[in-house]
Design a protein around this motif. Structure first.
Motif, PDB file in Angstrom:
ATOM      1  N   UNK A 183      34.468  77.010   2.473  1.00  0.00           N
ATOM      2  CA  UNK A 183      33.224  77.370   3.140  1.00  0.00           C
ATOM      3  C   UNK A 183      33.321  78.799   3.677  1.00  0.00           C
ATOM      4  N   UNK A 184      32.481  79.663   3.124  1.00  0.00           N
ATOM      5  CA  UNK A 184      32.514  81.077   3.512  1.00  0.00           C
ATOM      6  C   UNK A 184      31.252  81.506   4.252  1.00  0.00           C
ATOM      7  N   UNK A 185      30.337  80.567   4.475  1.00  0.00           N
ATOM      8  CA  UNK A 185      29.116  80.913   5.216  1.00  0.00           C
ATOM      9  C   UNK A 185      29.498  81.419   6.609  1.00  0.00           C
ATOM     10  N   UNK A 186      28.832  82.465   7.030  1.00  0.00           N
ATOM     11  CA  UNK A 186      29.052  83.075   8.340  1.00  0.00           C
ATOM     12  C   UNK A 186      30.426  83.721   8.479  1.00  0.00           C
ATOM     13  N   UNK A 187      31.111  83.984   7.364  1.00  0.00           N
ATOM     14  CA  UNK A 187      32.361  84.739   7.465  1.00  0.00           C
ATOM     15  C   UNK A 187      32.033  86.136   8.000  1.00  0.00           C
ATOM     16  N   UNK A 188      32.877  86.649   8.878  1.00  0.00           N
ATOM     17  CA  UNK A 188      32.580  87.891   9.591  1.00  0.00           C
ATOM     18  C   UNK A 188      32.851  89.136   8.771  1.00  0.00           C
ATOM     19  N   UNK A 189      33.655  89.008   7.718  1.00  0.00           N
ATOM     20  CA  UNK A 189      34.043  90.167   6.916  1.00  0.00           C
ATOM     21  C   UNK A 189      34.708  89.678   5.642  1.00  0.00           C
ATOM     22  N   UNK A 190      34.995  90.608   4.743  1.00  0.00           N
ATOM     23  CA  UNK A 190      35.743  90.253   3.541  1.00  0.00           C
ATOM     24  C   UNK A 190      37.125  89.731   3.917  1.00  0.00           C
ATOM     25  N   UNK A 191      37.750  90.354   4.917  1.00  0.00           N
ATOM     26  CA  UNK A 191      39.078  89.921   5.358  1.00  0.00           C
ATOM     27  C   UNK A 191      39.043  88.497   5.906  1.00  0.00           C
ATOM     28  N   UNK A 192      37.964  88.169   6.626  1.00  0.00           N
ATOM     29  CA  UNK A 192      37.820  86.824   7.158  1.00  0.00           C
ATOM     30  C   UNK A 192      37.676  85.822   6.001  1.00  0.00           C
ATOM     31  N   UNK A 193      36.921  86.197   4.972  1.00  0.00           N
ATOM     32  CA  UNK A 193      36.769  85.331   3.804  1.00  0.00           C
ATOM     33  C   UNK A 193      38.114  85.090   3.123  1.00  0.00           C
ATOM     34  N   UNK A 194      38.887  86.156   2.938  1.00  0.00           N
ATOM     35  CA  UNK A 194      40.204  86.030   2.305  1.00  0.00           C
ATOM     36  C   UNK A 194      41.101  85.112   3.132  1.00  0.00           C
TER      37      UNK A 194
END
Length: 560
Positions: free
Chosen positions: A102-113
């Motif tokens: 779940x990547x919804x509302x991830x704060x940045x690309x780094x947060x997604x990774x």
């Protein structure tokens, strides 16, 4: 705790005993009910159900015949509405999303990774790491992420992450290696591989280019799908949905739904659209429409993609994007090719539903329907444009003129408000998410959510339609507030209008004698709560064909 559990189980057992099999006769009284009469919501106090259908509605308690001797339940003053219908969702995608990152509302690309790495560590046996929900527009700099960002943490397993709208994908180098992607790989028609200044793929694939990666990901089996779909539908029932229009299913999903329908394993109704891109679409069209016993499964429409999404700049525009010169988005198929498939579908009795988001996509979709209408009766031409998101002002009256239904998702407006005007500029935005302008021009709008792109809760969409605000009440007066709808209008989008968009207005979408007894009971009255609290409305129970498919134990109706 054990005492509470015993009490709950006893209540449920009593409840199921009352409704073992489809109750022949049932009266629910003491209701704060609403039904549509002459386009207005009217109150009622009791509903009489016979063999799964509405036999009668009683406006006042004194109207209930004293001679009635059948089963009777006390509604305890709760609000009853016709069951809500989502006119555009993706049920298989909803089921699979619960099994992915779940990547919804991830704060940045780094947060997604970081989320991908955590998922990788807890799922060591998965061959592919898949996720969905990232949105670069919400990140600092608003730039697309790259494969390199993933490669720093994950080199041994392929990663494929779909953007929140499903119209772009983010791959790591392992995934691109498996797919054979290199700097010499050409952009497919209707798609784009994002490249760096030297022409190397960055890891971002737009629209049809996504297939270059996704076709290498193993599909789930038919048996897995048969197991997943009812679970997803039960989750949707908890949100107050009694029917969903599944927007684009392949031949395997058709087989799964038919199996479930034959086994009476569909908890809520499904109005399915065939996917125009399925390899077996010709055979599916030639087989003709399918309607199951008791209308739980209907397959009589086809979904055709025409352009991409606004957030990934794939939506087809007449003029360049305001924030990207010389870029007008993508038409995924030539108009002539789409017209041929649309004609074939219409000739075999299928409704044609074209995905169009950009103003050019909508203009050309309307042109296609104008040609189709010359070949069909007015009833048969009840086709749809899915999303109808950005429309030239001069095209808005064409919807009603051509009897085309704009199938729209109000929550898209409040999700997209942070980037839509950047993409479109101050003039084109006037025709975007233009619900009021469409209604003022006599268009009938069907309401949906586009889950899992957006949350599936229909009250989120109703709230967005009424307030044009997010859940933090921003902006204070609503985003382009002149496009707001009333609560009555918003509820109609998700009831009668959605039923009409599926040729089912004489079966569902309202509570009238002869209609299926599909309804919901609510803890709050949407007509009475503060408009900014509409998204908080809670569902106490969901019934389909006179049977409960979801019931909060704490809100058990009392037998009389």
């Amino acid at each position: 705790m054990k005492k509470i559990m015993r009490k709950t189980l006893l209540l449920i057992a009593t409840f199921l005993w009352i409704y073992s099999s489809q109750a022949e006769e049932l009266l629910i009284d003491n209701l704060n009910g609403y039904l549509l009469e002459k386009d207005q919501w009217q109150p009622f106090k009791a509903i009489h159900i016979n063999s799964g259908k509405v036999k009668n509605i009683y406006k006042a308690a004194t109207d209930i015949p004293s001679s009635y001797q059948g089963k009777r339940l006390n509604g305890q003053g709760r609000t009853m509405l016709p069951g809500l219908i989502d006119a555009h969702g993706h049920i298989k995608g909803y089921a699979l999303a619960k099994l992915q990152i779940h990547l919804r509302n991830s704060a940045s690309a780094a947060d997604s990774v970081k989320r991908v790495v955590a998922y990788r560590n807890s799922h060591p046996k998965l061959k592919w790491l898949q996720g969905r929900g990232w949105n670069q527009v919400l990140w600092p700099g608003k730039q697309y992420p790259t494969a390199v960002m993933l490669d720093k943490q994950i080199k041994d397993r392929p990663v494929w992450l779909r953007r929140v709208d499903g119209h772009a994908g983010w791959a790591n180098s392992k995934a691109m290696q498996i797919a054979g992607i290199s700097r010499t790989t050409p952009d497919p028609e209707g798609g784009q591989i994002i490249r760096d200044s030297e022409g190397n793929p960055t890891g971002i694939f737009i629209d049809n280019a996504m297939d270059l990666i996704s076709k290498h990901i193993p599909e789930i089996s038919l048996q897995e799908e048969i197991a997943l779909l009812p679970e997803a539908l039960n989750q949707l029932a908890k949100l107050g949905l009694t029917s969903v229009h599944d927007a684009g299913i392949n031949s395997q999903t058709v087989a799964a739904y038919k199996t479930l329908a034959e086994q009476s394993q569909l908890p809520i109704r499904v109005y399915a659209m065939l996917s125009g891109s399925d390899k077996n679409v010709d055979q599916l069209i030639k087989a003709g429409p399918f309607i199951s016993h008791n209308d739980y499964l209907t397959i009589r429409s086809i979904k055709l993609f025409f352009d991409g999404a606004l957030g990934s700049r794939g939506a087809a525009l007449h003029d360049s994007y305001s924030d990207k010169n010389n870029h007008k988005g993508l038409l995924l198929y030539p108009s002539k090719q789409l017209l041929l498939l649309a004609k074939q579908a219409q000739n075999h009795g299928f409704q044609v539903n074209i995905h169009a988001i950009g103003d050019r996509g909508n203009s050309e979709a309307l042109n296609i329907f104008q040609r189709l209408n010359k070949l069909a009766s007015k009833q048969a031409s009840r086709h749809r444009i899915e999303h109808s998101q950005v429309i030239q002002l001069e095209d808005i009256p064409r919807f009603a003129k051509l009897n085309i239904i704009p199938s729209m998702q109000p929550i898209h407006a409040t999700s997209d408000k942070n980037m839509a005007e950047d993409r479109l500029g101050p003039q084109r935005i006037k025709g975007a998410y233009a619900w009021r302008k469409l209604m003022n021009n006599n268009a009938l709008i069907a309401g949906g959510s586009d889950f899992p792109v957006e949350p599936a809760n229909p009250f989120y969409g109703i709230h967005a339609a009424v307030t044009r605000q997010d859940h933090n009440n921003h902006p204070p007066k609503g985003w382009y507030p002149e496009e707001k709808l009333t609560v009555a209008e918003a509820l109609k989008l998700f009831t009668y209008n959605a039923a009409y968009a599926a040729y089912q207005e004489d079966k569902v979408g309202n509570l009238q004698p002869g209609h299926w007894a599909d309804f919901i009971l609510l803890e709050q009255n949407p007509f009475a709560v503060n408009k900014q609290s509409l998204w908080k409305v809670q569902v106490a129970a969901t019934w389909v064909a006179g049977k409960p498919v979801y019931q909060q134990p704490s809100t058990q109706l009392a037998k009389q």
